[in-house]
Scaffold this active site. Structure first.
Site, PDB file in Angstrom:
ATOM      1  N   HIS A 258      11.919  71.425 100.215  1.00 20.96           N
ATOM      2  CA  HIS A 258      11.048  72.247  99.786  1.00 20.96           C
ATOM      3  C   HIS A 258      10.689  73.165 100.781  1.00 20.96           C
ATOM      4  O   HIS A 258      10.848  74.495 100.496  1.00 20.96           O
ATOM      5  CB  HIS A 258       9.792  71.586  99.100  1.00 20.96           C
ATOM      6  CG  HIS A 258       8.765  72.527  98.674  1.00 20.96           C
ATOM      7  ND1 HIS A 258       8.525  72.968  97.432  1.00 20.96           N
ATOM      8  CD2 HIS A 258       7.806  73.282  99.430  1.00 20.96           C
ATOM      9  CE1 HIS A 258       7.532  73.631  96.975  1.00 20.96           C
ATOM     10  NE2 HIS A 258       7.091  73.871  98.392  1.00 20.96           N
ATOM     11  N   GLU A 259      10.508  72.807 102.039  1.00 18.33           N
ATOM     12  CA  GLU A 259       9.859  73.752 102.938  1.00 18.33           C
ATOM     13  C   GLU A 259      11.070  74.651 103.558  1.00 18.33           C
ATOM     14  O   GLU A 259      10.882  75.661 103.940  1.00 18.33           O
ATOM     15  CB  GLU A 259       9.130  72.879 104.376  1.00 18.33           C
ATOM     16  CG  GLU A 259       7.806  72.183 103.804  1.00 18.33           C
ATOM     17  CD  GLU A 259       6.893  72.937 102.966  1.00 18.33           C
ATOM     18  OE1 GLU A 259       6.917  74.336 103.266  1.00 18.33           O
ATOM     19  OE2 GLU A 259       6.061  72.419 102.115  1.00 18.33           O
ATOM     20  N   HIS A 262      11.450  77.406 101.510  1.00 17.89           N
ATOM     21  CA  HIS A 262      10.387  78.628 102.022  1.00 17.89           C
ATOM     22  C   HIS A 262      10.828  79.324 103.158  1.00 17.89           C
ATOM     23  O   HIS A 262      10.902  80.277 103.362  1.00 17.89           O
ATOM     24  CB  HIS A 262       9.098  78.207 102.267  1.00 17.89           C
ATOM     25  CG  HIS A 262       8.166  77.784 101.176  1.00 17.89           C
ATOM     26  ND1 HIS A 262       7.804  78.540 100.106  1.00 17.89           N
ATOM     27  CD2 HIS A 262       7.830  76.658 100.780  1.00 17.89           C
ATOM     28  CE1 HIS A 262       6.940  78.198  99.207  1.00 17.89           C
ATOM     29  NE2 HIS A 262       6.734  76.698  99.538  1.00 17.89           N
ATOM     30  N   GLU A 288       7.458  80.477  96.249  1.00 19.13           N
ATOM     31  CA  GLU A 288       7.519  79.048  95.676  1.00 19.13           C
ATOM     32  C   GLU A 288       8.578  79.085  94.897  1.00 19.13           C
ATOM     33  O   GLU A 288       9.324  77.963  94.701  1.00 19.13           O
ATOM     34  CB  GLU A 288       6.318  78.940  94.892  1.00 19.13           C
ATOM     35  CG  GLU A 288       5.917  77.682  94.567  1.00 19.13           C
ATOM     36  CD  GLU A 288       5.538  76.409  95.842  1.00 19.13           C
ATOM     37  OE1 GLU A 288       5.384  77.162  96.842  1.00 19.13           O
ATOM     38  OE2 GLU A 288       5.616  75.163  95.463  1.00 19.13           O
TER      39      GLU A 288
END
Lengths: 495, 495
Positions: A258-259, A262, A288
């Site tokens: 997820h990060e 980003h 997101e």
């Protein structure tokens, strides 16, 4: 606008961006490295830089530049006029005493929330929350008295998004998700992953996976933090954090993917346009969408699980886990109470509860005192569970204590955008899943970058998404994707 | 000065101090955490903050405040007038174009030095060095044309120190050290420590030792860096770094004790006086006296080695090292070429070589072209060794490439002050060594803090030292200490 004025503008905005990079570095340090006794010192440092940032962003010269930019046909200058104009008006519109009052209320609010959550007693947080709502409403009115206050707040996170548009989309999504969730709840549960993985080798695995996806570690770092986050400090410095638990491989790995999503978005921004506001992210929702796309669409897919299973076998030969076990564990659906632990099917229902309640608070149709009961009633209705206490209910998230009203929708906007991106990518890249299974993610990253990322904030997020995927129904894309993946795993079909 | 003006001054200076803390955090991050690709971004951040710092420190209001402070009897205000006045005059005295030229010359100089050192070819660095000397001389003249330019440069590091005073002290020290070194060289060599220590457990040991000495880790951190350093960022945030090598326990441990010494000094500054300049360190030499005191006087003493041997036995039961082995290895004297690897006896000779050469460069009695030969000749004369090449000779230190002329003397000033502090402490605390052997360092730290540290920059360093130890002959104290400790180990006596 003549070139000399434009150069002055770019220099001034560049200074603000550089200062924000400094503030970001301090923020990263505070959450990963800073010694506990430095809290007060760091507060003074933050206050000093924030004051300077506010001074610079409200510099009266900006007003003149904005006038000179009116009607400019160059796309970068036009975008700059829109983005900078918005920030300038928002920052100048709010009276200084309100800024101070809000800062104090946030600081008190955070302390009250910590205390209330620890004691699981909403009443201890209610007075602070009332004040935060009241001050935020006044702030919204000061910025634009003619618009719905919630939309004005929302604009900070997702400019270009209307309250009515969100309300309609989220209602359709909610009504589409609840039957899926009910159908799944009636089927036998999928097994979780019941295995232990050595934490040190997990860290190595996280680095390997993030790098394989395309996160450039020479321009970043991977550290540990209780609540994982990404900090984009500028070109060449985008840092991520994750958590590692021996008995929960997938939670930490999901956080890293997820990060990294980003971070890859930040690394792909058009840094050559520094000083024009176009290097900024277009919106929280768009940001997101990238993290969710990698975490879920790619990271919880069967082909990815096959690739991952091979990596696991190489690093953890003592643990026998096969691809299908991973795939089932990654897509296990559970009616839970806590947003940050939620699976893909229930996640958006958690968000929609918050959106509806925030909207009602700012509509004036819900009072802070009635919030816990309204929260619990919605959890029963949408998710089929009733929070046993406030700590695992209405007090679970930090956002409201910092007056971040309008932030939650960006999570679901991200999922909606990601679904349309996924559908588009599947159509345009027929061998997508064969490549993913082979650990070749370059085409996925190239697709995301070319489509929207490299435009930064040249256009508003909804327009960027439209340009990327065409006119698509994001709600339908997300529902179709969830029914397809989770429906197949649980053996339920859409009626 | 009325209280309102004083409050404005304190607020303004406090802002500068806070900004320096931010710059320090970025500097620490750059050396320990920053990804390699962030170099350019960090340069822009540094440039922005430096410009602001320069603007604030040359703010014309300071001139008015300084006038109003004249004749003020309050000791803090008097110290502030002296410290702030010096910085203000130094920063305002140098024309902007010279500041820019020096910044450029340093940046070119650093690159040239890296290249020259890699190729071990001084000629590649000589043009840059000539320019740096020339610009530094002009800078000194701009600040004060009536003083020796080297003294003006020296003032930046050790205010209150005169060139003539240093020249006399260092000459006496040199003449006292050479016979000791010659006598030791004729004796059988002491054994080095020939053992390997697990790096992870070394890190734990370093933390244990630093904490035992009195370094507050809740207001600090211990990280790794190729060249260990300490960063004092303000109250509650003083970070140290060290290096760990499996086959060289003592080098890393010495670095940790040294940096912990610096850090304890920073932690002991009078932080309540923030904004008055009195919280600053009084001088580099004084700072260095603290690190050297802990590293050498305490850390290389026989009682400390006894305490340490017990700690080692607990953490590394597989390695058999006794206290006497440690003591001998800690105090082994070797005629080496490299300052940063030098023992206590030879260390100051390395510094004196540099001091004499810097002075000759600014006196105009030595040209840059003749520097390598002058360097080598002095090494032969004072240390009995001739550098085989420039890399291990005149090019070994980074300082000159950054125009840090006048910095080196602070190392030896630190040793001189530390010797007098040691002699005083031994006299005043009769059970000093019994306490050290028992691992009780609280009285040592209390002595250092009460004597000088807690005064910050209330007085100039030489005055603080005088107040702490009385009228002592620092050169004699240092020679007596070295003859006593090393003479005994090598079996030589002072004639």
């Amino acid at each position: 606008m003549n070139d000399t004025s434009w150069d002055s503008l770019v220099e001034h905005v560049g200074r603000i961006e550089t200062l924000r990079g400094v503030m970001g570095t301090l923020g990263w340090d505070e959450q990963t490295m800073m010694p506990p006794k430095a809290q007060r010192l760091r507060g003074a440092q933050r206050a000093l830089l924030s004051r300077m940032e506010h001074e610079w962003i409200t510099d009266a010269r900006i007003g003149g530049w904005l006038e000179a930019l009116e009607g400019d046909a160059d796309p970068v200058r036009r975008a700059c006029a829109r983005n900078l104009g918005r920030t300038y008006r928002r920052e100048r519109g709010v009276p200084a005493e309100l800024v101070v009052a809000l800062a104090e209320a946030k600081s008190e609010g955070f302390a009250a929330w910590i205390d209330a959550k620890k004691r699981s007693d909403f009443a201890r947080f209610a007075p602070s929350l009332s004040r935060l709502v009241e001050l935020s409403r006044r702030r919204a009115d000061a910025i634009d008295p003619h618009r719905h206050p919630y939309e004005v707040l929302l604009e900070e996170f997702d400019p270009g998004t209307s309250v009515e548009g969100l309300r309609a989309m989220f209602a359709r999504l909610r009504d589409g998700l609840t039957p899926l969730l009910r159908a799944i709840a009636e089927r036998p549960q999928l097994p979780a992953l019941d295995a232990t993985f050595d934490p040190e080798r997990q860290t190595l695995l996280h680095r390997e996976v993030a790098a394989a996806l395309g996160y450039d570690l020479d321009g970043g770092r991977l550290d540990h933090a209780e609540h994982p986050f990404t900090t984009g400090l500028g070109e060449g410095d985008v840092r991520i954090t994750t958590h590692i638990r021996a008995d929960d491989l997938l939670s930490g790995l999901g956080a890293t993917i997820h990060e990294a999503g980003h971070a890859m978005y930040e690394q792909g921004l058009p840094h050559a346009l520094a000083g024009t506001t176009v290097t900024d992210a277009a919106s929280y929702g768009l940001h997101e969408s990238q993290s969710r796309f990698w975490e879920n669409f790619i990271g919880r897919s069967r082909p990815f699980c096959r690739w991952l299973a091979a990596r696991l076998a190489a690093r953890f030969p003592e643990v026998g886990v096969d691809a299908e076990q991973l795939y089932q564990a990654q897509n296990r659906v559970e009616r839970g109470l806590v947003r940050v632990e939620a699976d893909e099917v229930t996640y958006n229902l958690h968000v929609i509860v918050r959106f509806e309640l925030e909207l009602a608070l700012f509509d004036g149709t819900l009072s802070v005192a009635d919030l816990p009961e309204a929260w619990n009633a919605r959890y029963v209705e949408y998710l089929g569970v009733r929070p046993p206490n406030d700590a695992r209910g209405v007090l679970q998230d930090v956002h409201w204590s910092g007056a971040a009203f309008g932030y939650f929708p960006s999570y679901t906007l991200g999922n909606l955008y990601a679904a349309s991106l996924g559908a588009t990518l599947e159509r345009e890249l027929p061998d997508l899943w064969a490549r993913v299974e082979a650990g070749d993610f370059a085409h996925v990253l190239a697709f995301l970058r070319e489509r929207r990322n490299a435009h930064g904030h040249l256009e508003e997020a909804p327009d960027l998404v439209r340009a990327a995927v065409g006119e698509r129904d994001h709600v339908e894309d997300l529902l179709a994707y969830l029914w397809s993946r989770h429906g197949a795993l649980y053996g339920v079909t859409r009626s």
